[in-house]
Design a protein around this motif. Structure first.
Motif, PDB file in Angstrom:
ATOM      1  N   ALA A 287       1.419  79.400  91.225  1.00  0.00           N
ATOM      2  CA  ALA A 287       2.560  79.366  92.189  1.00  0.00           C
ATOM      3  C   ALA A 287       1.985  80.645  93.165  1.00  0.00           C
ATOM      4  O   ALA A 287       2.307  80.386  94.291  1.00  0.00           O
ATOM      5  CB  ALA A 287       3.796  79.869  91.572  1.00  0.00           C
ATOM      6  N   LEU A 288       1.310  81.750  92.598  1.00  0.00           N
ATOM      7  CA  LEU A 288       0.900  82.848  93.575  1.00  0.00           C
ATOM      8  C   LEU A 288      -0.279  81.912  94.435  1.00  0.00           C
ATOM      9  O   LEU A 288      -0.058  82.286  95.620  1.00  0.00           O
ATOM     10  CB  LEU A 288       0.569  83.820  92.747  1.00  0.00           C
ATOM     11  CG  LEU A 288      -0.152  85.099  93.660  1.00  0.00           C
ATOM     12  CD1 LEU A 288       0.919  85.748  94.567  1.00  0.00           C
ATOM     13  CD2 LEU A 288      -0.636  85.992  92.495  1.00  0.00           C
ATOM     14  N   VAL A 289      -1.314  81.636  93.876  1.00  0.00           N
ATOM     15  CA  VAL A 289      -2.145  80.986  94.729  1.00  0.00           C
ATOM     16  C   VAL A 289      -1.661  80.142  95.719  1.00  0.00           C
ATOM     17  O   VAL A 289      -1.932  79.990  96.904  1.00  0.00           O
ATOM     18  CB  VAL A 289      -3.391  80.475  93.865  1.00  0.00           C
ATOM     19  CG1 VAL A 289      -4.503  79.590  94.734  1.00  0.00           C
ATOM     20  CG2 VAL A 289      -3.744  81.549  93.005  1.00  0.00           C
ATOM     21  N   ALA A 290      -0.748  79.085  95.526  1.00  0.00           N
ATOM     22  CA  ALA A 290      -0.048  78.167  96.099  1.00  0.00           C
ATOM     23  C   ALA A 290       0.463  78.580  97.353  1.00  0.00           C
ATOM     24  O   ALA A 290       0.607  78.246  98.600  1.00  0.00           O
ATOM     25  CB  ALA A 290       0.682  77.051  95.379  1.00  0.00           C
ATOM     26  N   ALA A 291       1.374  80.020  97.043  1.00  0.00           N
ATOM     27  CA  ALA A 291       1.965  80.641  98.264  1.00  0.00           C
ATOM     28  C   ALA A 291       1.029  81.100  99.000  1.00  0.00           C
ATOM     29  O   ALA A 291       1.248  81.306 100.225  1.00  0.00           O
ATOM     30  CB  ALA A 291       2.821  81.864  97.679  1.00  0.00           C
ATOM     31  N   VAL A 292       0.048  81.699  98.587  1.00  0.00           N
ATOM     32  CA  VAL A 292      -1.298  82.110  99.646  1.00  0.00           C
ATOM     33  C   VAL A 292      -1.669  81.146 100.515  1.00  0.00           C
ATOM     34  O   VAL A 292      -1.793  81.336 101.619  1.00  0.00           O
ATOM     35  CB  VAL A 292      -2.358  82.876  98.509  1.00  0.00           C
ATOM     36  CG1 VAL A 292      -3.584  83.344  99.523  1.00  0.00           C
ATOM     37  CG2 VAL A 292      -1.800  84.118  97.977  1.00  0.00           C
ATOM     38  N   ARG A 293      -2.119  80.042  99.688  1.00  0.00           N
ATOM     39  CA  ARG A 293      -2.585  78.771 100.613  1.00  0.00           C
ATOM     40  C   ARG A 293      -1.499  78.542 101.533  1.00  0.00           C
ATOM     41  O   ARG A 293      -2.043  78.113 102.629  1.00  0.00           O
ATOM     42  CB  ARG A 293      -2.660  77.623  99.564  1.00  0.00           C
ATOM     43  CG  ARG A 293      -3.083  76.489 100.208  1.00  0.00           C
ATOM     44  CD  ARG A 293      -2.885  75.337  99.551  1.00  0.00           C
ATOM     45  NE  ARG A 293      -1.595  74.986  99.195  1.00  0.00           N
ATOM     46  CZ  ARG A 293      -0.828  74.570  98.119  1.00  0.00           C
ATOM     47  NH1 ARG A 293      -1.642  73.905  97.310  1.00  0.00           N
ATOM     48  NH2 ARG A 293       0.398  74.304  98.129  1.00  0.00           N
ATOM     49  N   ASP A 294      -0.182  78.224 101.276  1.00  0.00           N
ATOM     50  CA  ASP A 294       0.695  77.970 102.280  1.00  0.00           C
ATOM     51  C   ASP A 294       1.154  78.937 103.182  1.00  0.00           C
ATOM     52  O   ASP A 294       1.205  78.608 104.579  1.00  0.00           O
ATOM     53  CB  ASP A 294       2.093  77.731 101.640  1.00  0.00           C
ATOM     54  CG  ASP A 294       1.939  76.381 100.439  1.00  0.00           C
ATOM     55  OD1 ASP A 294       1.122  75.646 100.452  1.00  0.00           O
ATOM     56  OD2 ASP A 294       3.037  76.323  99.797  1.00  0.00           O
ATOM     57  N   HIS A 295       0.791  80.088 102.997  1.00  0.00           N
ATOM     58  CA  HIS A 295       1.033  81.294 104.035  1.00  0.00           C
ATOM     59  C   HIS A 295      -0.203  81.412 105.048  1.00  0.00           C
ATOM     60  O   HIS A 295       0.022  81.247 106.295  1.00  0.00           O
ATOM     61  CB  HIS A 295       1.033  82.604 103.533  1.00  0.00           C
ATOM     62  CG  HIS A 295       1.150  83.756 104.305  1.00  0.00           C
ATOM     63  ND1 HIS A 295       2.425  84.425 104.488  1.00  0.00           N
ATOM     64  CD2 HIS A 295       0.296  84.421 105.047  1.00  0.00           C
ATOM     65  CE1 HIS A 295       2.246  85.527 105.341  1.00  0.00           C
ATOM     66  NE2 HIS A 295       0.998  85.594 105.673  1.00  0.00           N
ATOM     67  N   LEU A 296      -1.321  80.947 104.498  1.00  0.00           N
ATOM     68  CA  LEU A 296      -2.523  80.878 105.264  1.00  0.00           C
ATOM     69  C   LEU A 296      -2.566  79.853 106.378  1.00  0.00           C
ATOM     70  O   LEU A 296      -3.286  79.771 107.154  1.00  0.00           O
ATOM     71  CB  LEU A 296      -3.741  81.076 104.276  1.00  0.00           C
ATOM     72  CG  LEU A 296      -3.956  82.297 103.922  1.00  0.00           C
ATOM     73  CD1 LEU A 296      -5.323  82.404 102.783  1.00  0.00           C
ATOM     74  CD2 LEU A 296      -4.016  83.465 105.070  1.00  0.00           C
ATOM     75  N   THR A 297      -1.827  78.624 106.002  1.00  0.00           N
ATOM     76  CA  THR A 297      -1.971  77.272 106.706  1.00  0.00           C
ATOM     77  C   THR A 297      -1.658  77.566 107.936  1.00  0.00           C
ATOM     78  O   THR A 297      -1.874  77.101 108.764  1.00  0.00           O
ATOM     79  CB  THR A 297      -0.956  76.365 105.974  1.00  0.00           C
ATOM     80  OG1 THR A 297      -1.362  76.084 104.842  1.00  0.00           O
ATOM     81  CG2 THR A 297      -0.811  75.047 106.824  1.00  0.00           C
ATOM     82  N   ALA A 298      -0.777  78.794 108.398  1.00  0.00           N
ATOM     83  CA  ALA A 298      -0.352  78.851 109.638  1.00  0.00           C
ATOM     84  C   ALA A 298      -1.439  79.404 110.631  1.00  0.00           C
ATOM     85  O   ALA A 298      -1.507  79.149 111.866  1.00  0.00           O
ATOM     86  CB  ALA A 298       0.812  79.941 109.646  1.00  0.00           C
ATOM     87  N   TYR A 299      -2.319  79.819 110.042  1.00  0.00           N
ATOM     88  CA  TYR A 299      -3.829  80.382 111.034  1.00  0.00           C
ATOM     89  C   TYR A 299      -4.524  79.128 111.356  1.00  0.00           C
ATOM     90  O   TYR A 299      -5.358  79.540 112.151  1.00  0.00           O
ATOM     91  CB  TYR A 299      -4.297  81.628 110.141  1.00  0.00           C
ATOM     92  CG  TYR A 299      -3.456  82.804 110.016  1.00  0.00           C
ATOM     93  CD1 TYR A 299      -3.176  83.565 111.025  1.00  0.00           C
ATOM     94  CD2 TYR A 299      -3.076  82.941 108.516  1.00  0.00           C
ATOM     95  CE1 TYR A 299      -2.176  84.806 110.530  1.00  0.00           C
ATOM     96  CE2 TYR A 299      -2.312  84.055 108.414  1.00  0.00           C
ATOM     97  CZ  TYR A 299      -1.919  84.875 109.294  1.00  0.00           C
ATOM     98  OH  TYR A 299      -1.034  85.967 109.068  1.00  0.00           O
ATOM     99  N   GLY A 300      -4.456  78.346 110.674  1.00  0.00           N
ATOM    100  CA  GLY A 300      -5.454  77.043 110.937  1.00  0.00           C
ATOM    101  C   GLY A 300      -7.029  77.228 110.703  1.00  0.00           C
ATOM    102  O   GLY A 300      -8.035  77.149 111.457  1.00  0.00           O
TER     103      GLY A 300
END
Length: 153
Positions: free
Chosen positions: A105-118
């Protein structure tokens, strides 16, 4: 604590069962992170506190916290230029919280957060947690022969 541009808004805190996952740098328990990594993480054994504090200050940090108490239960750090590249590192889950899916869940949250940067690429290295990262989309390098390193390996 972040020396780069302000992180993209991540919306509400991400929940995973009894845990809140947040990129709020004010919530990071640096002493706990240092203890975990310097005493129990094969890649950071013996890391001095001042080195850990500098790493935290120069990175985008994520924590998972017990919702009832606010106690930190997991940590992840991202080194990034916020434009093209990120390195996910220092992912650690407190032994008392392991087996709950919190690491995934932590790694998924990191991935999702970073998506905004492209970002073009997010990389990591692991000796023993491939399954955790594969669950959220990480795959082995297609061309590892293109990568090089300087320093300890």
């Amino acid at each position: 604590m972040n020396s780069g541009p302000a992180p993209a808004p991540s919306g509400a805190t991400v929940m995973h069962g009894a845990y809140e996952i947040s990129a709020d740098p004010a919530r990071i328990d640096a002493a706990r992170v240092h203890h975990w990594l310097s005493t129990d993480a094969y890649w950071a054994l013996g890391r001095p506190r001042e080195k850990q504090d500098a790493a935290i200050a120069g990175s985008l940090n994520f924590g998972a916290y017990r919702a009832e108490t606010g106690e930190m239960a997991a940590y992840a750090r991202v080194v990034t230029d916020y434009a093209t590249f990120a390195w996910l590192c220092d992912v650690y889950v407190d032994p008392r919280a392991r087996g709950t899916g919190l690491g995934t869940a932590l790694v998924a949250a990191v991935r999702d957060h970073l998506t905004a940067y492209g970002l073009r690429r997010i990389v990591l290295a692991t000796a023993d947690a491939h399954g955790v990262y594969e669950k959220v989309g990480f795959t082995p390098l297609q061309n590892p022969d293109k990568w090089m390193a300087l320093g300890q390996q």
